[in-house]
Design a protein around this motif. Structure first.
Motif, PDB file in Angstrom:
ATOM      1  N   TRP A  32       1.149  -0.766   0.077  1.00 54.71           N
ATOM      2  CA  TRP A  32       0.270   0.292  -0.064  1.00 54.71           C
ATOM      3  C   TRP A  32       0.996   1.562   0.310  1.00 54.71           C
ATOM      4  O   TRP A  32       0.349   1.883  -0.098  1.00 54.71           O
ATOM      5  N   ILE A  33       1.910   1.076   0.709  1.00 53.96           N
ATOM      6  CA  ILE A  33       2.463   2.631   0.667  1.00 53.96           C
ATOM      7  C   ILE A  33       3.243   2.816  -0.851  1.00 53.96           C
ATOM      8  O   ILE A  33       3.033   3.878  -1.031  1.00 53.96           O
ATOM      9  N   ALA A  35       2.217   1.449  -3.634  1.00 53.11           N
ATOM     10  CA  ALA A  35       0.344   2.007  -4.313  1.00 53.11           C
ATOM     11  C   ALA A  35       0.271   3.384  -4.338  1.00 53.11           C
ATOM     12  O   ALA A  35       0.091   4.635  -4.956  1.00 53.11           O
ATOM     13  N   GLU A  36       0.267   4.363  -2.723  1.00 55.90           N
ATOM     14  CA  GLU A  36      -0.234   5.525  -2.567  1.00 55.90           C
ATOM     15  C   GLU A  36       0.552   6.209  -2.890  1.00 55.90           C
ATOM     16  O   GLU A  36       0.748   8.041  -3.738  1.00 55.90           O
ATOM     17  N   LYS A  37       2.009   6.057  -3.365  1.00 49.15           N
ATOM     18  CA  LYS A  37       3.247   6.639  -4.058  1.00 49.15           C
ATOM     19  C   LYS A  37       2.770   7.156  -5.477  1.00 49.15           C
ATOM     20  O   LYS A  37       2.774   7.810  -6.243  1.00 49.15           O
ATOM     21  N   HIS A  39       0.496   6.286  -7.236  1.00 46.39           N
ATOM     22  CA  HIS A  39      -1.442   7.293  -7.045  1.00 46.39           C
ATOM     23  C   HIS A  39      -1.271   8.619  -6.314  1.00 46.39           C
ATOM     24  O   HIS A  39      -2.256   9.222  -7.332  1.00 46.39           O
ATOM     25  N   THR A  41      -2.246   9.355  -3.640  1.00 46.90           N
ATOM     26  CA  THR A  41      -3.207   9.084  -2.560  1.00 46.90           C
ATOM     27  C   THR A  41      -3.816   7.711  -2.013  1.00 46.90           C
ATOM     28  O   THR A  41      -3.179   7.169  -2.237  1.00 46.90           O
ATOM     29  N   PRO A  42      -4.003   8.149  -0.380  1.00 47.38           N
ATOM     30  CA  PRO A  42      -3.879   6.906   0.508  1.00 47.38           C
ATOM     31  C   PRO A  42      -5.227   6.340   0.354  1.00 47.38           C
ATOM     32  O   PRO A  42      -6.174   7.089  -0.516  1.00 47.38           O
ATOM     33  N   PHE A  43      -5.435   4.766  -0.159  1.00 47.30           N
ATOM     34  CA  PHE A  43      -6.753   4.450  -0.385  1.00 47.30           C
ATOM     35  C   PHE A  43      -7.416   4.192   1.035  1.00 47.30           C
ATOM     36  O   PHE A  43      -6.153   3.557   2.692  1.00 47.30           O
ATOM     37  N   ARG A  48      -8.893  -1.256   1.421  1.00 41.67           N
ATOM     38  CA  ARG A  48      -7.720  -2.144   1.650  1.00 41.67           C
ATOM     39  C   ARG A  48      -7.924  -3.430   2.675  1.00 41.67           C
ATOM     40  O   ARG A  48      -7.195  -5.217   2.074  1.00 41.67           O
ATOM     41  N   PRO A  68      -4.353  -2.054  -6.704  1.00 43.25           N
ATOM     42  CA  PRO A  68      -3.566  -0.857  -7.499  1.00 43.25           C
ATOM     43  C   PRO A  68      -2.523  -0.766  -8.123  1.00 43.25           C
ATOM     44  O   PRO A  68      -1.910  -2.177  -7.759  1.00 43.25           O
ATOM     45  N   THR A  70       1.174  -0.602  -8.174  1.00 45.28           N
ATOM     46  CA  THR A  70       2.803  -0.319  -7.687  1.00 45.28           C
ATOM     47  C   THR A  70       3.884  -0.032  -8.921  1.00 45.28           C
ATOM     48  O   THR A  70       3.778  -0.309 -10.052  1.00 45.28           O
TER      49      THR A  70
END
Length: 91
Positions: A32-33, A35-37, A39, A41-43, A48, A68, A70
């Motif tokens: 998730w870290i 993926a957030e970088k 995109h 935005t946080p999910f 999650r 998402p 990465t």
């Protein structure tokens, strides 16, 4: 946390007790870290949690759930074009 958010979390928790995964595997692991970088935005936590429990796929072949990408996955060829059926106008 608002009352609406608390109610949504309680609903998801109760749904988790009655829903189960069908198939050989359940859930997907996502960085998730990363993926957030990618995109920017946080999910949401409920998304999650859903991905961890059920993974990507379709619901009744009507609703698609995607995870998402990465940065490691962007060039790996795991992304594909929507099928012709998905692109067809259903009017």
């Amino acid at each position: 946390m608002s009352d609406d958010q608390s109610a949504a979390i309680a609903t998801m928790a109760s749904l988790g007790e009655v829903l189960s995964c069908v198939g050989p595997t359940c859930g997907d692991t996502v960085d998730w870290i990363a993926a957030e970088k990618v995109h920017g935005t946080p999910f949401p936590a409920d998304y999650r949690g859903f991905v961890a429990a059920f993974g990507s796929g379709s619901i009744e072949e009507t609703v698609g759930v995607h995870i998402p990408a990465t940065s490691d996955e962007l060039g790996s060829g795991t992304l594909s074009r929507l099928s012709e059926a998905a692109l067809a106008d259903s009017r």
